[in-house]
Enzyme design. Structure first.
Site, PDB file in Angstrom:
ATOM      1  N   ALA A  33      43.031  40.324  43.062  1.00  0.00           N
ATOM      2  CA  ALA A  33      42.868  41.249  44.189  1.00  0.00           C
ATOM      3  C   ALA A  33      41.433  41.750  44.215  1.00  0.00           C
ATOM      4  O   ALA A  33      41.162  42.947  44.229  1.00  0.00           O
ATOM      5  CB  ALA A  33      43.865  42.394  44.111  1.00  0.00           C
ATOM      6  N   GLY A  37      33.452  45.453  43.910  1.00  0.00           N
ATOM      7  CA  GLY A  37      33.243  45.923  42.550  1.00  0.00           C
ATOM      8  C   GLY A  37      33.342  44.783  41.549  1.00  0.00           C
ATOM      9  O   GLY A  37      32.473  44.622  40.671  1.00  0.00           O
ATOM     10  N   HIS A  38      34.375  43.963  41.667  1.00  0.00           N
ATOM     11  CA  HIS A  38      34.504  42.799  40.801  1.00  0.00           C
ATOM     12  C   HIS A  38      33.345  41.826  41.000  1.00  0.00           C
ATOM     13  O   HIS A  38      32.802  41.288  40.037  1.00  0.00           O
ATOM     14  CB  HIS A  38      35.814  42.048  41.094  1.00  0.00           C
ATOM     15  CG  HIS A  38      37.055  42.815  40.823  1.00  0.00           C
ATOM     16  ND1 HIS A  38      37.866  43.280  41.832  1.00  0.00           N
ATOM     17  CD2 HIS A  38      37.647  43.209  39.664  1.00  0.00           C
ATOM     18  CE1 HIS A  38      38.906  43.907  41.310  1.00  0.00           C
ATOM     19  NE2 HIS A  38      38.798  43.894  40.001  1.00  0.00           N
ATOM     20  N   SER A 187      41.434  47.849  43.539  1.00  0.00           N
ATOM     21  CA  SER A 187      42.448  47.010  44.187  1.00  0.00           C
ATOM     22  C   SER A 187      43.593  47.849  44.735  1.00  0.00           C
ATOM     23  O   SER A 187      44.290  47.440  45.670  1.00  0.00           O
ATOM     24  CB  SER A 187      42.988  45.975  43.196  1.00  0.00           C
ATOM     25  OG  SER A 187      41.944  45.159  42.711  1.00  0.00           O
TER      26      SER A 187
END
Length: 279
Positions: A33, A37-38, A187
Protein backbone atom coordinates in the site's frame (compact mmCIF):
# COMPACT_ATOMS: atom_id res chain seq x y z
CA UNK A 1 10.01 -4.88 -15.64
CA UNK A 2 11.03 -5.23 -12.00
CA UNK A 3 11.38 -8.89 -11.00
CA UNK A 4 9.01 -9.94 -8.21
CA UNK A 5 10.56 -12.73 -6.17
CA UNK A 6 8.41 -15.06 -4.05
CA UNK A 7 10.88 -17.45 -2.42
CA UNK A 8 13.83 -17.03 -0.10
CA UNK A 9 15.99 -19.19 -2.37
CA UNK A 10 15.35 -16.95 -5.40
CA UNK A 11 15.96 -13.78 -3.36
CA UNK A 12 19.20 -15.08 -1.91
CA UNK A 13 20.50 -16.29 -5.27
CA UNK A 14 20.01 -12.82 -6.73
CA UNK A 15 21.48 -11.07 -3.70
CA UNK A 16 24.50 -13.38 -3.68
CA UNK A 17 25.23 -12.50 -7.30
CA UNK A 18 25.20 -8.82 -6.41
CA UNK A 19 27.43 -9.26 -3.39
CA UNK A 20 29.84 -11.43 -5.38
CA UNK A 21 30.24 -8.45 -7.71
CA UNK A 22 31.05 -6.23 -4.72
CA UNK A 23 27.77 -4.34 -4.87
CA UNK A 24 26.10 -2.73 -1.84
CA UNK A 25 22.55 -4.01 -1.25
CA UNK A 26 19.92 -1.75 0.33
CA UNK A 27 16.53 -2.95 1.53
CA UNK A 28 13.32 -1.01 2.13
CA UNK A 29 10.96 -3.20 4.19
CA UNK A 30 7.28 -2.39 3.64
CA UNK A 31 3.85 -3.96 4.03
CA UNK A 32 2.75 -2.57 0.68
CA UNK A 33 0.00 0.00 0.00
CA UNK A 34 2.86 2.27 -0.95
CA UNK A 35 2.81 6.07 -0.95
CA UNK A 36 5.35 8.86 -1.39
CA UNK A 37 6.75 8.20 2.07
CA UNK A 38 7.79 4.70 1.04
CA UNK A 39 9.08 5.95 -2.29
CA UNK A 40 11.26 8.51 -0.52
CA UNK A 41 12.96 5.62 1.30
CA UNK A 42 13.48 3.75 -1.96
CA UNK A 43 14.90 6.88 -3.62
CA UNK A 44 17.31 7.40 -0.72
CA UNK A 45 18.41 3.77 -1.02
CA UNK A 46 18.76 4.18 -4.79
CA UNK A 47 21.06 7.17 -4.27
CA UNK A 48 23.25 5.37 -1.72
CA UNK A 49 23.33 1.71 -2.82
CA UNK A 50 24.26 -0.24 -5.93
CA UNK A 51 21.20 -2.47 -5.62
CA UNK A 52 17.83 -1.83 -3.99
CA UNK A 53 15.22 -4.36 -2.88
CA UNK A 54 11.79 -3.34 -1.62
CA UNK A 55 10.03 -6.02 0.38
CA UNK A 56 6.24 -6.23 0.38
CA UNK A 57 4.97 -8.47 3.15
CA UNK A 58 1.93 -7.95 5.36
CA UNK A 59 3.44 -9.48 8.48
CA UNK A 60 0.78 -11.33 10.49
CA UNK A 61 2.98 -11.45 13.59
CA UNK A 62 2.92 -7.69 14.14
CA UNK A 63 -0.88 -7.36 14.20
CA UNK A 64 -2.47 -7.84 17.60
CA UNK A 65 -5.91 -7.22 16.06
CA UNK A 66 -7.02 -9.84 13.47
CA UNK A 67 -9.50 -7.38 11.92
CA UNK A 68 -6.68 -4.88 11.37
CA UNK A 69 -4.69 -7.57 9.54
CA UNK A 70 -7.70 -8.45 7.39
CA UNK A 71 -8.39 -4.80 6.51
CA UNK A 72 -4.80 -3.90 5.66
CA UNK A 73 -4.76 -2.89 1.97
CA UNK A 74 -3.00 -5.18 -0.49
CA UNK A 75 -2.17 -3.39 -3.75
CA UNK A 76 0.81 -5.23 -5.22
CA UNK A 77 0.27 -4.26 -8.87
CA UNK A 78 -0.04 -0.57 -8.02
CA UNK A 79 2.95 -0.83 -5.68
CA UNK A 80 5.09 -2.39 -8.41
CA UNK A 81 4.15 0.40 -10.82
CA UNK A 82 5.22 3.01 -8.26
CA UNK A 83 8.50 1.24 -7.55
CA UNK A 84 9.25 1.18 -11.28
CA UNK A 85 9.48 4.98 -11.14
CA UNK A 86 12.43 4.83 -8.71
CA UNK A 87 13.40 2.23 -10.02
CA UNK A 88 14.29 -0.56 -7.58
CA UNK A 89 16.14 -3.67 -8.72
CA UNK A 90 13.79 -6.26 -7.22
CA UNK A 91 10.60 -6.67 -5.21
CA UNK A 92 10.58 -9.44 -2.64
CA UNK A 93 6.97 -10.41 -1.92
CA UNK A 94 6.86 -13.80 -0.17
CA UNK A 95 3.75 -15.59 1.05
CA UNK A 96 3.32 -15.98 4.84
CA UNK A 97 4.20 -19.69 4.77
CA UNK A 98 7.48 -18.84 3.03
CA UNK A 99 8.44 -16.52 5.89
CA UNK A 100 6.91 -18.65 8.67
CA UNK A 101 6.96 -22.25 7.43
CA UNK A 102 5.27 -25.09 9.24
CA UNK A 103 7.00 -25.70 12.57
CA UNK A 104 8.38 -22.17 12.82
CA UNK A 105 8.89 -21.33 16.50
CA UNK A 106 11.37 -18.47 16.94
CA UNK A 107 10.63 -14.94 18.13
CA UNK A 108 13.02 -12.00 18.36
CA UNK A 109 12.21 -9.71 21.28
CA UNK A 110 13.91 -6.37 21.99
CA UNK A 111 13.49 -5.29 25.60
CA UNK A 112 13.47 -1.76 26.95
CA UNK A 113 12.83 0.52 24.01
CA UNK A 114 9.95 -1.65 22.75
CA UNK A 115 8.00 -1.63 26.01
CA UNK A 116 6.37 1.82 26.46
CA UNK A 117 3.94 3.68 24.18
CA UNK A 118 3.19 1.44 21.18
CA UNK A 119 4.48 -1.56 23.09
CA UNK A 120 1.96 -0.90 25.85
CA UNK A 121 -0.91 -0.26 23.45
CA UNK A 122 -0.14 -3.09 21.05
CA UNK A 123 1.23 -6.07 23.01
CA UNK A 124 3.44 -8.30 20.88
CA UNK A 125 3.62 -5.81 18.02
CA UNK A 126 7.34 -5.11 18.28
CA UNK A 127 8.19 -8.79 18.72
CA UNK A 128 6.55 -9.28 15.32
CA UNK A 129 8.45 -6.34 13.85
CA UNK A 130 11.81 -7.45 15.26
CA UNK A 131 11.30 -11.02 14.10
CA UNK A 132 10.34 -10.19 10.53
CA UNK A 133 13.00 -7.50 10.13
CA UNK A 134 15.71 -9.91 11.31
CA UNK A 135 14.47 -12.50 8.84
CA UNK A 136 14.23 -10.03 5.95
CA UNK A 137 17.77 -8.79 6.52
CA UNK A 138 18.97 -12.39 6.26
CA UNK A 139 16.81 -13.22 3.26
CA UNK A 140 17.89 -10.16 1.27
CA UNK A 141 21.52 -10.23 2.51
CA UNK A 142 21.20 -6.49 3.05
CA UNK A 143 24.05 -4.10 3.77
CA UNK A 144 21.71 -1.21 4.59
CA UNK A 145 18.11 -0.96 5.79
CA UNK A 146 15.95 2.12 5.25
CA UNK A 147 13.19 3.08 7.71
CA UNK A 148 11.01 6.17 8.11
CA UNK A 149 11.09 8.35 11.22
CA UNK A 150 7.29 8.48 11.30
CA UNK A 151 7.45 5.17 13.15
CA UNK A 152 10.06 6.57 15.54
CA UNK A 153 9.76 3.84 18.17
CA UNK A 154 10.03 1.15 15.51
CA UNK A 155 13.20 2.81 14.22
CA UNK A 156 14.72 2.72 17.72
CA UNK A 157 13.72 -0.94 18.11
CA UNK A 158 15.39 -1.87 14.81
CA UNK A 159 18.54 0.08 15.67
CA UNK A 160 18.82 -1.66 19.05
CA UNK A 161 18.13 -5.02 17.44
CA UNK A 162 21.02 -4.53 15.02
CA UNK A 163 23.38 -3.35 17.78
CA UNK A 164 22.47 -6.12 20.20
CA UNK A 165 22.74 -8.94 17.65
CA UNK A 166 25.80 -7.51 15.87
CA UNK A 167 24.04 -7.65 12.53
CA UNK A 168 26.14 -6.34 9.66
CA UNK A 169 23.42 -3.95 8.50
CA UNK A 170 23.57 -0.15 8.65
CA UNK A 171 20.19 1.35 9.60
CA UNK A 172 19.29 4.61 7.87
CA UNK A 173 16.47 6.66 9.42
CA UNK A 174 14.74 8.93 6.89
CA UNK A 175 12.67 12.06 7.45
CA UNK A 176 8.89 11.79 7.74
CA UNK A 177 7.13 12.73 4.50
CA UNK A 178 4.04 14.86 4.99
CA UNK A 179 1.17 16.09 2.88
CA UNK A 180 1.02 19.83 2.32
CA UNK A 181 -1.26 20.27 5.35
CA UNK A 182 1.21 18.49 7.65
CA UNK A 183 -0.43 15.05 7.94
CA UNK A 184 2.23 12.34 8.02
CA UNK A 185 1.80 10.00 5.05
CA UNK A 186 0.49 6.58 6.05
CA UNK A 187 -1.19 3.67 4.30
CA UNK A 188 -3.98 4.00 6.87
CA UNK A 189 -4.88 7.53 5.74
CA UNK A 190 -6.94 6.16 2.84
CA UNK A 191 -9.41 4.76 5.39
CA UNK A 192 -10.32 8.26 6.62
CA UNK A 193 -13.58 9.78 5.43
CA UNK A 194 -13.30 13.15 3.64
CA UNK A 195 -14.41 14.86 6.86
CA UNK A 196 -11.89 12.87 8.90
CA UNK A 197 -9.13 13.64 6.43
CA UNK A 198 -9.87 17.35 6.85
CA UNK A 199 -9.50 17.04 10.65
CA UNK A 200 -6.46 14.76 10.67
CA UNK A 201 -3.77 17.49 10.30
CA UNK A 202 -4.76 18.77 13.76
CA UNK A 203 -2.63 15.95 15.21
CA UNK A 204 0.58 17.38 13.76
CA UNK A 205 -0.47 20.97 14.45
CA UNK A 206 -1.28 20.20 18.09
CA UNK A 207 1.98 18.42 18.92
CA UNK A 208 3.96 21.05 17.00
CA UNK A 209 2.36 23.79 19.13
CA UNK A 210 3.08 21.80 22.31
CA UNK A 211 6.70 21.28 21.31
CA UNK A 212 7.10 25.00 20.58
CA UNK A 213 5.63 25.87 23.98
CA UNK A 214 8.00 23.48 25.74
CA UNK A 215 11.00 24.86 23.90
CA UNK A 216 9.84 28.33 24.99
CA UNK A 217 9.92 27.23 28.62
CA UNK A 218 6.28 26.29 29.28
CA UNK A 219 5.49 23.35 31.55
CA UNK A 220 5.58 20.00 29.73
CA UNK A 221 2.32 18.69 31.20
CA UNK A 222 0.35 21.85 30.46
CA UNK A 223 1.54 21.95 26.84
CA UNK A 224 0.65 18.29 26.34
CA UNK A 225 -2.76 18.73 27.98
CA UNK A 226 -3.55 21.63 25.64
CA UNK A 227 -2.53 19.53 22.63
CA UNK A 228 -4.86 16.71 23.67
CA UNK A 229 -7.71 19.17 24.24
CA UNK A 230 -7.17 20.69 20.78
CA UNK A 231 -7.39 17.24 19.19
CA UNK A 232 -10.55 16.29 21.05
CA UNK A 233 -12.12 19.63 20.13
CA UNK A 234 -11.33 18.94 16.47
CA UNK A 235 -13.23 15.65 16.60
CA UNK A 236 -10.66 12.99 17.48
CA UNK A 237 -12.53 10.19 19.24
CA UNK A 238 -9.69 9.23 21.56
CA UNK A 239 -6.19 10.42 22.32
CA UNK A 240 -4.26 7.33 23.40
CA UNK A 241 -1.14 9.18 24.38
CA UNK A 242 0.95 12.29 23.88
CA UNK A 243 4.30 11.77 25.55
CA UNK A 244 7.62 13.61 25.77
CA UNK A 245 10.38 10.99 25.82
CA UNK A 246 14.12 10.61 25.50
CA UNK A 247 14.67 10.25 21.76
CA UNK A 248 16.89 7.17 22.05
CA UNK A 249 15.59 5.24 25.07
CA UNK A 250 11.94 6.39 24.94
CA UNK A 251 11.97 6.70 28.70
CA UNK A 252 10.28 9.77 30.28
CA UNK A 253 12.63 12.76 30.09
CA UNK A 254 12.63 16.19 31.67
CA UNK A 255 16.22 16.86 30.58
CA UNK A 256 16.21 19.46 27.80
CA UNK A 257 19.96 18.97 27.25
CA UNK A 258 19.30 15.54 25.72
CA UNK A 259 17.50 14.96 22.40
CA UNK A 260 13.81 14.44 23.12
CA UNK A 261 10.86 13.36 21.02
CA UNK A 262 7.15 14.04 21.37
CA UNK A 263 5.14 11.02 20.28
CA UNK A 264 1.38 10.75 19.89
CA UNK A 265 -1.31 8.24 18.94
CA UNK A 266 -5.00 9.01 18.50
CA UNK A 267 -8.15 7.66 16.88
CA UNK A 268 -10.10 9.47 14.20
CA UNK A 269 -12.87 7.94 12.07
CA UNK A 270 -12.01 4.58 13.63
CA UNK A 271 -8.46 4.90 12.24
CA UNK A 272 -5.44 4.93 14.53
CA UNK A 273 -2.99 7.70 13.60
CA UNK A 274 0.52 8.14 15.00
CA UNK A 275 3.07 10.92 14.68
CA UNK A 276 6.16 12.33 16.37
CA UNK A 277 8.43 15.34 16.24
CA UNK A 278 11.71 16.42 17.86
CA UNK A 279 11.52 18.77 20.83
Amino acid sequence: MIPILRTVSDMRALARSWRAAGEVVGVVPTMGALHDGHLSLARRARAECDRVVTTIFVNPKQFNNPDDLKKYPRTEAADAALLATVPVDAIFAPEPDEVYPEGYGTTVSVSGVSEPLEGRMRPGHFDGVATVVTKLFGMVLADRGYFGQKDWQQLQVVQKLVRDLNLAVDIVGCETIRDADGLAMSSRNVRLTPAGRAKAPVLYAAISAAAADIRAGHADRMAIREAAEAMRAAGFERVEYIELRDAATLMPSDDPTRPRRMLAAAWLDGVRLIDNIPV
